[in-house]
Design a protein around this motif. Structure first.
Motif, PDB file in Angstrom:
ATOM      1  N   PHE A   1     -13.700  28.109  40.700  1.00  0.00           N
ATOM      2  CA  PHE A   1     -15.121  27.957  40.396  1.00  0.00           C
ATOM      3  C   PHE A   1     -15.514  26.561  39.956  1.00  0.00           C
ATOM      4  O   PHE A   1     -16.651  26.162  40.105  1.00  0.00           O
ATOM      5  CB  PHE A   1     -15.534  28.938  39.293  1.00  0.00           C
ATOM      6  CG  PHE A   1     -15.468  30.372  39.712  1.00  0.00           C
ATOM      7  CD1 PHE A   1     -16.500  30.941  40.439  1.00  0.00           C
ATOM      8  CD2 PHE A   1     -14.379  31.159  39.392  1.00  0.00           C
ATOM      9  CE1 PHE A   1     -16.440  32.258  40.828  1.00  0.00           C
ATOM     10  CE2 PHE A   1     -14.320  32.474  39.781  1.00  0.00           C
ATOM     11  CZ  PHE A   1     -15.352  33.026  40.504  1.00  0.00           C
ATOM     12  N   LEU A   2     -14.587  25.831  39.368  1.00  0.00           N
ATOM     13  CA  LEU A   2     -14.978  24.565  38.748  1.00  0.00           C
ATOM     14  C   LEU A   2     -14.480  23.349  39.527  1.00  0.00           C
ATOM     15  O   LEU A   2     -14.357  22.252  38.980  1.00  0.00           O
ATOM     16  CB  LEU A   2     -14.466  24.511  37.305  1.00  0.00           C
ATOM     17  CG  LEU A   2     -14.977  25.615  36.384  1.00  0.00           C
ATOM     18  CD1 LEU A   2     -14.380  25.482  35.002  1.00  0.00           C
ATOM     19  CD2 LEU A   2     -16.496  25.571  36.284  1.00  0.00           C
ATOM     20  N   GLY A   3     -14.153  23.562  40.793  1.00  0.00           N
ATOM     21  CA  GLY A   3     -13.809  22.407  41.617  1.00  0.00           C
ATOM     22  C   GLY A   3     -12.412  21.855  41.416  1.00  0.00           C
ATOM     23  O   GLY A   3     -12.118  20.759  41.876  1.00  0.00           O
ATOM     24  N   GLY A   4     -11.527  22.592  40.741  1.00  0.00           N
ATOM     25  CA  GLY A   4     -10.148  22.151  40.606  1.00  0.00           C
ATOM     26  C   GLY A   4     -10.043  20.736  40.091  1.00  0.00           C
ATOM     27  O   GLY A   4     -10.576  20.410  39.033  1.00  0.00           O
TER      28      GLY A   4
ATOM     29  N   PRO B   1      -9.981   8.486  40.656  1.00  0.00           N
ATOM     30  CA  PRO B   1      -9.502   8.617  42.032  1.00  0.00           C
ATOM     31  C   PRO B   1      -8.773   9.951  42.206  1.00  0.00           C
ATOM     32  O   PRO B   1      -8.334  10.564  41.231  1.00  0.00           O
ATOM     33  CB  PRO B   1      -8.535   7.434  42.172  1.00  0.00           C
ATOM     34  CG  PRO B   1      -8.102   7.129  40.786  1.00  0.00           C
ATOM     35  CD  PRO B   1      -9.268   7.446  39.906  1.00  0.00           C
ATOM     36  N   GLU B   2      -8.623  10.364  43.453  1.00  0.00           N
ATOM     37  CA  GLU B   2      -8.074  11.698  43.684  1.00  0.00           C
ATOM     38  C   GLU B   2      -6.644  11.839  43.158  1.00  0.00           C
ATOM     39  O   GLU B   2      -6.226  12.904  42.733  1.00  0.00           O
ATOM     40  CB  GLU B   2      -8.121  12.035  45.162  1.00  0.00           C
ATOM     41  CG  GLU B   2      -8.004  13.526  45.371  1.00  0.00           C
ATOM     42  CD  GLU B   2      -8.409  13.959  46.756  1.00  0.00           C
ATOM     43  OE1 GLU B   2      -7.819  13.430  47.713  1.00  0.00           O
ATOM     44  OE2 GLU B   2      -9.284  14.817  46.864  1.00  0.00           O
ATOM     45  N   SER B   3      -5.890  10.704  43.167  1.00  0.00           N
ATOM     46  CA  SER B   3      -4.497  10.811  42.716  1.00  0.00           C
ATOM     47  C   SER B   3      -4.427  11.118  41.222  1.00  0.00           C
ATOM     48  O   SER B   3      -3.422  11.614  40.728  1.00  0.00           O
ATOM     49  CB  SER B   3      -3.756   9.503  43.012  1.00  0.00           C
ATOM     50  OG  SER B   3      -4.414   8.448  42.336  1.00  0.00           O
TER      51      SER B   3
ATOM     52  N   TRP C   1      -5.557  15.386  38.532  1.00  0.00           N
ATOM     53  CA  TRP C   1      -4.983  16.362  37.596  1.00  0.00           C
ATOM     54  C   TRP C   1      -5.542  16.190  36.193  1.00  0.00           C
ATOM     55  O   TRP C   1      -5.533  17.115  35.397  1.00  0.00           O
ATOM     56  CB  TRP C   1      -3.462  16.281  37.598  1.00  0.00           C
ATOM     57  CG  TRP C   1      -2.923  14.895  37.374  1.00  0.00           C
ATOM     58  CD1 TRP C   1      -2.658  13.975  38.319  1.00  0.00           C
ATOM     59  CD2 TRP C   1      -2.621  14.284  36.116  1.00  0.00           C
ATOM     60  NE1 TRP C   1      -2.211  12.813  37.769  1.00  0.00           N
ATOM     61  CE2 TRP C   1      -2.163  12.978  36.408  1.00  0.00           C
ATOM     62  CE3 TRP C   1      -2.685  14.696  34.789  1.00  0.00           C
ATOM     63  CZ2 TRP C   1      -1.787  12.087  35.411  1.00  0.00           C
ATOM     64  CZ3 TRP C   1      -2.304  13.824  33.800  1.00  0.00           C
ATOM     65  CH2 TRP C   1      -1.858  12.529  34.108  1.00  0.00           C
ATOM     66  N   ILE C   2      -6.068  14.982  35.896  1.00  0.00           N
ATOM     67  CA  ILE C   2      -6.670  14.798  34.570  1.00  0.00           C
ATOM     68  C   ILE C   2      -7.927  15.653  34.451  1.00  0.00           C
ATOM     69  O   ILE C   2      -8.142  16.352  33.450  1.00  0.00           O
ATOM     70  CB  ILE C   2      -6.998  13.310  34.330  1.00  0.00           C
ATOM     71  CG1 ILE C   2      -5.695  12.533  34.283  1.00  0.00           C
ATOM     72  CG2 ILE C   2      -7.808  13.120  33.060  1.00  0.00           C
ATOM     73  CD1 ILE C   2      -5.853  11.052  34.069  1.00  0.00           C
ATOM     74  N   TRP C   3      -8.734  15.634  35.536  1.00  0.00           N
ATOM     75  CA  TRP C   3      -9.913  16.502  35.548  1.00  0.00           C
ATOM     76  C   TRP C   3      -9.507  17.957  35.405  1.00  0.00           C
ATOM     77  O   TRP C   3     -10.131  18.729  34.683  1.00  0.00           O
ATOM     78  CB  TRP C   3     -10.700  16.327  36.855  1.00  0.00           C
ATOM     79  CG  TRP C   3     -11.759  15.284  36.734  1.00  0.00           C
ATOM     80  CD1 TRP C   3     -11.844  14.130  37.428  1.00  0.00           C
ATOM     81  CD2 TRP C   3     -12.880  15.313  35.843  1.00  0.00           C
ATOM     82  NE1 TRP C   3     -12.939  13.416  37.020  1.00  0.00           N
ATOM     83  CE2 TRP C   3     -13.591  14.119  36.054  1.00  0.00           C
ATOM     84  CE3 TRP C   3     -13.331  16.211  34.883  1.00  0.00           C
ATOM     85  CZ2 TRP C   3     -14.749  13.816  35.352  1.00  0.00           C
ATOM     86  CZ3 TRP C   3     -14.474  15.908  34.175  1.00  0.00           C
ATOM     87  CH2 TRP C   3     -15.173  14.725  34.409  1.00  0.00           C
ATOM     88  N   PHE C   4      -8.443  18.286  36.137  1.00  0.00           N
ATOM     89  CA  PHE C   4      -7.968  19.664  36.085  1.00  0.00           C
ATOM     90  C   PHE C   4      -7.630  20.058  34.649  1.00  0.00           C
ATOM     91  O   PHE C   4      -8.062  21.102  34.151  1.00  0.00           O
ATOM     92  CB  PHE C   4      -6.735  19.799  36.991  1.00  0.00           C
ATOM     93  CG  PHE C   4      -6.223  21.192  37.107  1.00  0.00           C
ATOM     94  CD1 PHE C   4      -6.788  22.073  38.012  1.00  0.00           C
ATOM     95  CD2 PHE C   4      -5.161  21.637  36.331  1.00  0.00           C
ATOM     96  CE1 PHE C   4      -6.324  23.362  38.122  1.00  0.00           C
ATOM     97  CE2 PHE C   4      -4.695  22.919  36.444  1.00  0.00           C
ATOM     98  CZ  PHE C   4      -5.275  23.790  37.343  1.00  0.00           C
TER      99      PHE C   4
END
Lengths: 341, 376
Positions: free
Chosen positions: A269-272, A279-281, A284-287
């Protein structure tokens, strides 16, 4: 051994260790946040700011005597916490927590940050979550104690009724995302609408998110739905007779289940790992941030709300949540069919 | 209680389950033991077993002199010791027809009402915790602590105060104490609102308390309930109004009553009592007269032969003392207490019949019993 395989093994070990330590961190966070909400200090003696408290807890539990009631069914009594803990660990195996990466060019091929990339990941999670009820039911039954039995009965009824809504909430996301693989589902949530609204499924499926989280709390037996272990009523419910490390396993399982439910919610739901700025690499911090926010919500709920009554929860599950989930599914299905979302 | 029944069904037979709740259980408020006969989770019948905290205070009192007994009354309702002290001292004063100075009566009123707030703080904390709202407990204890500080400053003790003497007070108020009491009142006002914010309109709280353990006013009177459990059922009976003692006849306050007689109404009644108590404390503290703190009390307390019953409104309900003096010895001939908790506990069995296990703990909390007082 190829570097890729080595990376996979390392990743598996990493996830295992991280899950173990996430439970430890959650114990600390739970106690500190509870203290914050209740205007007290919380643990502060062991280590700086009480940071070593979870370790002290584990050490204490390890040195406790392992007790088993004489009338207990020895095999099942021993097996129950193992089932609970195993199911908790296993569910996380299919949860991706970051974008594909080469670990800064160390590997030739790109590796997905996930233990096992199963193309039916959502179903696997659902199946394993259903398994975890066995641990609790068997624990309640095998101890041959009345309080445990009542706790076990409550949990079986509760988890089975909430699994339906949980499953239906997952199904709506599958319709919207048109895939069963969590990685695909996360990647569908990349980018934004109108330049500023992230394309997260929570904006398409707010009701689905609500149902998923409510059922998720009931699934993990957390307050305000913590009937199987309702302290004030059933002493400790299904784990009344457990001590030492077998008790710790239930404890561990509860926290890992929370992490898993939050991680799956983040992916669905929250965009992983998708988010602005990074950056995409480094996704995981966002995650981590999103999972942490959901976990904080869990803790916040527990220390604020009173507990529902068991029959009220059942009524809520069958009469409110399930119809809502079904309607949500039908509306979503119709929407997908007509507008081809 | 009868033996468990086997229900014969079309496919399966089901057994009733007898479960022993207490005396060691997280939410039986001490050492209450309730033997529940369950059909599933529904309570078919219950047996309330008491006596685990019996210390023989009544018999013991017959072998202590009149002043020493004050200390024993502390140990009955140990979360409202000052109220017990006041009740006992006033009974002896009534027996001896002693005049208590107005200042002492005012201080007694303040202490009684502070004690009521402290006791209700403990009640709301444990009651909410029984229903699963843990945080309220810590909040309520935070305010109870302030009251204990006030008591500590007055008499040096924080739980069992021994804070009264026959004929008046053991010592005068410390300087500046009344100002601190008023400060506490202004703090407490907002805190009661805080408890309300957490609970009163909380959907879960409403579902857990509304319609649970309903008892009609008639039944409540028949069972001998008193205090908030009685007033929650709509019976406006309060010893403070009906037979004023201490300085209550000079105070303006309302007696809140409920309508439905369920757990929620008993909760609302106690919450309103917080506010009414604050109102009384403010009036008494502002209007406290100067003067002596002890009346004319003989050196040797030795009431003439006779008997008397005197009741006061403790936080739990009507706390009565029945004392017989033979006029010869320096200790009572017979000492009997009518503890509100004991009488209110009579209501537990009819209240929990037909409810679920989760409601049992809610109802024990709703009656607000203290086992030290039940067993004495």
């Amino acid at each position: 051994m190829s570097p890729l395989l080595l990376a996979q093994v390392a990743l598996t070990l990493f996830v295992f260790v991280m899950l173990l330590s996430s439970a430890a961190v959650m114990v600390y966070v739970e106690r500190k946040v509870a203290a914050l909400l209740q205007q007290r200090l919380g643990p502060y003696l062991v280590g700086p700011k009480g940071l070593l408290q979870p370790i002290a807890d584990v050490v204490k539990l390890m040195f406790k005597e392992e007790l088993r009631p004489r009338a207990a069914d020895a095999l099942l009594f021993t097996l129950a916490p193992i089932i609970s803990a195993t199911a908790a660990f296993a569910a996380f195996a299919v949860v991706p927590f970051g974008a594909e990466t080469t670990f800064f060019g160390l590997l030739d091929e790109r590796v997905r940050l996930q233990v096992a990339d199963v193309n039916v990941a959502v179903l696997v999670i659902f199946a394993i979550a259903s398994m975890s009820v066995y641990g609790i039911v068997l624990a309640g039954w095998s101890a041959n104690s009345k309080y445990s039995l009542l706790g076990g009965l409550r949990s079986s009824a509760q988890m089975i009724s909430y699994e339906l809504s949980y499953g239906l909430a997952l199904a709506t996301v599958l319709l919207v995302g048109n895939s069963l693989s969590l990685t695909d589902l996360v990647n569908r949530q990349a980018g934004t609408w109108l330049g500023f609204i992230p394309r997260w499924f929570i904006f398409v499926q707010p009701l689905g998110f609500f149902i998923y989280m409510t059922a998720g709390i009931a699934e993990t037996n957390r307050a305000p739905f913590d009937f199987p272990e309702a302290e004030q009523e059933l002493v400790a419910g299904y784990h009344t007779e457990y001590s030492s490390m077998s008790f710790a396993m239930f404890f561990l399982a509860e926290y890992i289940n929370m992490v898993t439910v939050s991680a799956v919610a983040t992916d669905l739901f929250l965009g992983g790992w998708h988010g602005p700025l990074l950056p995409e690499s480094l996704g995981w911090i966002w995650f981590l941030i999103k999972v942490a926010a959901l976990l904080f919500f869990y803790v916040w709920m527990r220390w604020t709300l009173p507990r529902y009554r068991y029959d009220q929860l059942m009524a809520f599950g069958w009469k409110v949540l399930l119809p809502l989930a079904v309607i949500n599914l039908l509306v979503t299905a119709a929407g997908v069919l007509y507008f081809g979302l | 209680m009868d033996t468990p029944v086997v229900h014969h069904g079309a496919m399966f037979d089901t057994n009733e389950l007898v479960i022993n709740m207490g005396p060691q259980h997280p939410s039986t408020h001490g050492v209450l033991r309730v033997v529940l006969r369950l059909d599933g989770e529904k309570v078919v019948d219950a047996d309330v077993v008491i006596g685990y905290l019996h210390r023989g205070i009544e018999k013991l009192s017959e072998n202590r002199n009149w002043t020493q007994i004050i200390l024993l009354t502390d140990r009955m309702d140990y979360v409202a010791a000052a109220t017990n002290n006041v009740g006992y001292c006033e009974t002896v004063e009534k027996l001896m027809s002693l005049e208590v100075p107005r200042r002492a009566r005012y201080v007694r009123t303040i202490l009684c009402e502070l004690q009521r707030i402290a006791s209700h703080c403990l009640w709301i904390g444990t009651h909410a915790m029984d229903i699963g709202a843990m945080t309220v407990f810590l909040y309520a204890f935070r305010e109870r602590e302030l009251i204990l500080d006030l008591f500590e400053e007055f008499c040096g003790a924080r739980l069992t105060y021994n804070s009264m003497r026959i004929g008046g007070l053991p010592l005068d108020l410390p300087p500046g104490w009344d100002r601190k009491v008023l400060e506490f009142c202004s703090v407490m006002d907002s805190k009661v609102d805080e408890y309300e914010e957490l609970l009163t309109h909380n959907r879960i709280w409403l579902e857990r308390t509304k319609g649970i353990g309903v008892i009609s006013g008639k039944d409540a009177v028949a069972l001998g309930l008193s205090g908030p459990p009685l007033r929650g059922s709509g019976v406006p009976k309060d010893v403070r109004k009906d037979e004023p003692y201490a300085a209550y006849d000079e105070m303006q306050f309302d007696v809140p009553i409920g309508t439905a007689g369920d757990t929620y109404d008993r909760y609302l009644v106690r919450l309103e009592e917080f506010r009414q108590s604050l109102r009384i404390i403010r009036q008494a503290t502002e209007g406290i007269p100067e003067g002596p703190i002890v009346g004319k009390v003989p050196r040797l307390i030795k009431p003439a032969a006779g008997e008397t019953y005197h009741a006061i409104e403790s936080p739990k309900g009507e706390l009565g003392y029945f004392i017989v003096s033979d006029g010869k010895s320096t200790n009572p001939y017979r000492f009997r207490v009518r503890p509100p908790s004991f009488c209110n506990l009579q209501g537990l069995r009819p209240l929990i019949r037909g409810h679920l296990i989760a409601d049992v703990v809610a109802l024990i909390g709703s009656l607000d019993v203290v086992l030290g007082e039940v067993d004495r």
